[in-house]
Every structure is written in structure tokens, then in C-alpha cells.
Design an enzyme around this catalytic site. Structure first.
Site, short mmCIF file in Angstrom:
data_model
loop_
_atom_site.label_atom_id
_atom_site.label_comp_id
_atom_site.label_asym_id
_atom_site.label_seq_id
_atom_site.Cartn_x
_atom_site.Cartn_y
_atom_site.Cartn_z
N GLY A 46 0.76 -1.08 -0.10
CA GLY A 46 0.00 -0.11 -0.07
C GLY A 46 0.80 1.21 0.12
O GLY A 46 1.99 1.12 0.54
N GLN A 51 3.33 9.91 0.64
CA GLN A 51 4.65 9.09 0.94
C GLN A 51 5.64 9.47 -0.10
O GLN A 51 6.95 9.09 0.03
CB GLN A 51 4.29 7.74 0.96
CG GLN A 51 3.63 7.23 2.24
CD GLN A 51 3.31 5.72 2.27
OE1 GLN A 51 2.45 5.21 2.05
NE2 GLN A 51 4.31 5.10 2.91
N CYS A 94 5.69 0.02 7.36
CA CYS A 94 5.56 1.00 6.52
C CYS A 94 6.56 1.53 5.67
O CYS A 94 7.73 1.32 6.25
CB CYS A 94 4.86 2.30 7.24
SG CYS A 94 4.61 3.81 6.51
N LEU A 95 6.50 1.72 4.51
CA LEU A 95 7.41 1.93 3.61
C LEU A 95 8.17 3.58 4.04
O LEU A 95 9.06 3.68 3.75
CB LEU A 95 7.15 1.93 2.24
CG LEU A 95 6.55 1.03 1.41
CD1 LEU A 95 6.00 0.95 0.04
CD2 LEU A 95 7.62 -0.11 1.44
N HIS A 136 -4.60 1.76 7.58
CA HIS A 136 -3.16 2.30 7.64
C HIS A 136 -3.01 3.37 6.54
O HIS A 136 -2.36 4.39 7.12
CB HIS A 136 -2.45 1.15 7.43
CG HIS A 136 -0.69 1.34 7.43
ND1 HIS A 136 0.17 0.91 8.26
CD2 HIS A 136 -0.27 2.27 6.71
CE1 HIS A 136 1.17 1.51 7.92
NE2 HIS A 136 1.10 2.10 7.00
N GLU A 137 -3.40 3.23 5.42
CA GLU A 137 -3.33 4.10 4.36
C GLU A 137 -3.89 5.35 4.43
O GLU A 137 -3.52 6.64 4.33
CB GLU A 137 -3.49 3.68 3.03
CG GLU A 137 -2.78 2.26 2.59
CD GLU A 137 -1.13 2.54 2.48
OE1 GLU A 137 -0.68 3.65 2.63
OE2 GLU A 137 -0.50 1.46 2.97
N HIS A 140 -2.36 7.86 6.69
CA HIS A 140 -1.33 8.36 6.13
C HIS A 140 -1.87 9.93 5.65
O HIS A 140 -1.24 11.02 5.56
CB HIS A 140 -0.81 7.90 4.97
CG HIS A 140 0.40 6.80 5.32
ND1 HIS A 140 1.76 7.46 5.81
CD2 HIS A 140 0.47 5.57 4.92
CE1 HIS A 140 2.37 6.20 5.95
NE2 HIS A 140 1.53 5.26 5.66
NI NI Z 1 2.50 3.02 5.74
#
Ligand code: NI
Length: 172
Positions: A46, A51, A94-95, A136-137, A140
């Protein structure tokens, strides 16, 4: 289509609130294509536009985890409705928080209202991994990272680690 650089914590940009998209046009579709490329290359399941430094309420996901059978999902202006009272726990990463993982509790199911790749209104009933991932997304888009759900001590330890890692990083 292009792979973009993913911002990592600590970074003030990741803490800003993303703005709603007025219309899903070619520019937004190009962004979604780039986001998907970036997510697959990372690899991750995701990614939110913020991000890669773009404060728009856009998310891409693919939880199929199958190289040969990609199932990309695109969410523009997603809004969560009807969160379940039952919770599920997943070990999240998370990235934007590289190499850090923690078990996080979230509502087990939820409904998401959003616009798709073509700007068409959709409603998705999500459960399990899909429900966790979309929550989660969407976090963000509000400037929230999964580490915000941890104790102050755990969170500051993770941020310290990430800062150290960043200061050692050189790009030549
Ligand atoms: Ni994330």
C-alpha cells in the site's frame, strides 16, 4: 510510469493532512500509475500519495502478493464508514518507517466510500488484511503513522533508530 522516492520518518511532510481531489483526471491517473510502480518496486502492499511528497487524498494498494496476478486497487478521497467494534491485530510495517514492525490493533471490518481510477463512486466492504491496510493508508492522509499508536517510549526509540540510520546514509 515512474518509480518515485519514498519519504521516510522523521519527515515533517509525512505529518501534513492531504487535500481532497476535486476531479479524477489524467494527471491523477498518471500519479496513481507512478504510485503503483513505486509501491511494487519497494516492494509494499500500500502507498499514499503523501509518501512520495504529494499531499493529495490518493491511495494505491495490492494485497494479492502475487507477482503474476496483480490486483491493484485505487482509492481517491477515501472515507471510512461503519467501523466494526471487533478488533484484529496485524504486525504492521510501513515504507516510510523502514525495517520497523509492530503489532497494531484496528477495527476488524470497515466500509470505505471512495472514487476509483476513473472517478466513479464506489463502496467497498473490507475485512482482515484489506481492512487493516486501508485504515493504515487512510491514516497517512491525516498525517498519522502506525508508530503513533505505540507507547511514547517505543515510538521515540524507533524514531531515534531511523534518525541515526538517516544520518549515516550517503547518496553519491
Ligand atoms: Ni504506511
Amino acid at each position: 510510469m515512474a518509480v518515485k522516492q519514498i519519504l521516510t520518518e522523521p519527515n515533517k511532510f509525512l505529518r501534513q493532512i492531504s487535500k481532497p481531489v476535486e476531479k479524477v483526471g489524467d494527471e491523477e491517473r498518471k500519479l496513481m500509475d507512478d504510485m503503483l510502480d513505486t509501491m511494487y518496486a519497494a516492494p509494499g502492499i500500500g502507498l499514499a500519495a503523501i509518501q512520495i511528497g504529494i499531499p493529495k487524498r490518493i491511495i494505491v494498494m495490492d494485497i494479492s502478493r502475487d507477482e503474476n496476478k496483480k490486483e491493484p486497487l485505487y482509492f481517491v478521497n477515501p472515507v471510512i464508514k461503519n467501523k466494526n467494534e471487533n478488533k484484529s491485530r496485524y504486525e504492521e510495517g510501513c515504507l516510510s518507517v523502514p525495517d520497523q514492525f509492530a503489532e497494531i490493533e484496528r477495527p476488524k471490518t470497515c466500509e470505505v466510500e471512495y472514487l476509483d481510477y476513473y472517478g466513479k463512486k464506489q463502496i467497498l466492504k473490507a475485512e482482515g488484511l484489506l481492512a487493516t491496510c486501508i485504515q493504515h493508508e487512510i491514516d497517512h492522509l491525516e498525517g498519522i503513522l502506525f508508530i503513533d499508536y505505540l507507547s511514547k517510549l517505543k515510538k521515540s526509540m524507533i524514531i531515534k533508530k531511523l534518525s541515526k540510520f538517516k544520518s549515516k546514509r550517503i547518496i553519491v
